[in-house]
Design a protein around this motif. Structure first.
Motif: not given
Length: 522
Positions: A304-330
């Motif tokens: 469900c999270i992946i599907l939501t991320a896919g939807f947001l990817m076309d709204k706010i972009g790839r880069r913000p999601l990627l940076l937020a994702s890796v920051a959380g993983m750290i």
């Protein structure tokens, strides 16, 4: 979200190849290998040799898939991957009477997985409109997770000896055959590949079925025709252009895609997934069915999270999601490492185990918001048409090789620096990944696939920027007047980058003279 039913159907059907990849990739994990050895007395040394051989074979097959998809098309490359899955399932489940035959079946699986990883995102990217490209290209990650979940559930029945491991490996026999047949009858060929082959009428028909309006179909066709013209004029999609003589933009894209696929797995997400069951057991969940229920629920939430991320990817972009994702993983990888270190030093500190379980599940959740799905999307859209298949296959090769090596390294590091130290090391790797993405990954959201071709043109790979801009000008949906001529806002930004253009192109009176003296080009 502007999306036709035909486009959605094609994306789902193509992504179901990833379901089979997730289904069978787990069969060659260390856990399943242990079961094989107990069942048929395959030695651990032989299984380790097989793993290393598969890693090498994954890289070769992935690189081959990119070139082959340019020769026979994306559609038939996907169908070919299903043929490999069918043969692999058949050989390992019915014909594996000795180790050599078993290895042959595993190699067939490896080819199928490599083809899916390299070709599926490219096919969906080229078929999708720009407005839904990110959402649809996350489907392979979704179906991979579904296949992985299904295989884990089935493995639970196998461990109870209700079935044999041969049946587990043979799960994909019938689905791969049916999927190949469905793709043959339903899927169209990629419009980009059709245009490069001169099949304009078929490309137009496909674009009309995958676009929400005829105007959009015409715009997409015009863009593809321009890239096809560039390809015919010497812009050959070859490994020499990609690796030996790349333009600055192509080199940057290659570094970004290779780094993205490397860090996707070297940050330890597979180790987190594999260790979840043991963490739950340490937390007091002893029953195997309860552990399976918890991990299955987490996997469903992840989907469900992946599907939501896919939807947001076309709204706010790839880069913000990627940076937020890796920051959380750290953060959560570090928390997992500290929690496990404390838990192993003192078995009475149950709170440390509970903390580790929470950190592991949160790490998986944050991985699914960016690093997981963005890898599929970015790898397939970072390159222009002439190098897209080769670039994506390069990323797929790095992805699969890194995944295999990280899984093997986790078992070795486990004994040297403890399990807590290993996850702290993964947290450090994630920190390096964040810096890499911040510095080198540009945003691709809001840019058409054709603009990748424009950008590589402007750095002098074989045609002048003025010629490309003048050709593109008649195919933009949103444009503005500039010195009396139509020019897109994207092209105007390019013209402002003085260092990227010859002197006669720099924003000055000479630029006005250029446009006024070359009116015939427009």
């Amino acid at each position: 979200m502007a999306l036709t039913k035909f486009t959605l159907t094609c994306a789902i059907l193509a992504s179901m190849t990833s379901f089979l990849s997730g289904l069978h990739y787990n069969d060659l994990s260390s856990e399943t290998a242990d079961f094989f050895m107990k069942s048929d007395e395959i030695s651990r040394r032989k299984m380790e040799n097989l793993f290393y051989f598969l890693i090498i074979f994954h890289s070769i097959a992935s690189l081959t898939a990119g070139t082959l998809s340019d020769l026979i098309g994306r559609k038939y490359s996907l169908i070919l991957s299903m043929i490999f899955f069918f043969l692999g399932s058949l050989v390992t489940s019915c014909l594996a009477l000795n180790y050599v035959v078993f290895v042959t079946g595993c190699l067939l699986f490896a080819i199928g997985i490599s083809f899916v990883q390299a070709v599926t995102p490219v096919y969906i990217t080229e078929l999708s409109p720009d407005s839904t490209r990110g959402f649809l290209t996350t489907f392979p990650e979704v179906f991979w997770s579904i296949g992985y979940l299904f295989d884990n559930i089935f493995a639970r029945f196998t461990s109870k000896k209700l079935f044999t491991w041969r049946l587990q490996l043979g799960l994909g026999t019938i689905p791969s055959f049916l999927l190949a047949l469905a793709m043959l009858l339903t899927l169209p060929e990629s419009p980009g590949w059709l245009v490069t082959r001169g099949e304009l009428s078929e490309a137009t028909r496909v674009l009309k079925k995958t676009s929400v309006s005829e105007e959009e179909a015409e715009l997409r066709l015009g863009d593809i025709k321009l890239t096809a013209e560039s390809k015919q004029s010497g812009w050959v999609g070859s490994w020499k252009k990609l690796l030996l003589h790349p333009s600055p933009s192509i080199r940057r894209a290659l570094i970004a895609v290779v780094g993205l696929n490397f860090f996707r797995n070297s940050t330890g997400i597979d180790a987190v997934n594999e260790y979840c069951s043991r963490l739950l057991a340490m937390a007091g969940v002893k029953n195997g069915e309860d552990i399976l229920g918890v991990t299955s629920a987490v996997r469903l939430i992840q989907i469900c999270i992946i599907l939501t991320a896919g939807f947001l990817m076309d709204k706010i972009g790839r880069r913000p999601l990627l940076l937020a994702s890796v920051a959380g993983m750290i953060l959560f990888l570090a928390g997992l490492g500290l929690g496990l270190t404390i838990a192993y030093q003192s078995h009475k500190r149950i709170w440390a185990v509970d903390l580790s379980v929470a950190m592991a599940f949160l790490c998986i959740a944050f991985f699914s918001t960016g690093l997981g799905p963005v890898t599929w999307v970015y790898s397939s859209e970072a390159f222009p048409l002439r190098l897209r298949a080769q670039g994506a296959s390069m990323g797929a090769a790095v992805n699969l090789v890194t995944r295999g090596l990280t899984s093997l390294a986790f078992l070795e590091l486990y004994g040297f620096i403890t399990v807590g130290g290993t996850f702290l090391l993964f947290a450090g790797m994630a920190s390096v990944a964040w810096l890499f993405f911040y510095k080198l990954l540009s945003e691709t959201h809001g840019k058409s696939l054709h603009e990748k071709e424009i950008r590589s043109c402007t750095y002098g790979v074989g045609t002048s920027a003025g010629a490309v801009l003048s050709k593109r000008d008649g195919h933009v949906a949103i444009s503005k007047r500039f010195y009396g001529h139509e020019i897109s806002s994207f092209d105007r930004k390019l013209l402002k980058r003085s260092a990227s253009f010859p002197v006669s192109f720099r924003p000055s009176s000479s630029l006005k003279n250029y446009f006024t003296s070359n009116t015939t080009q427009f």
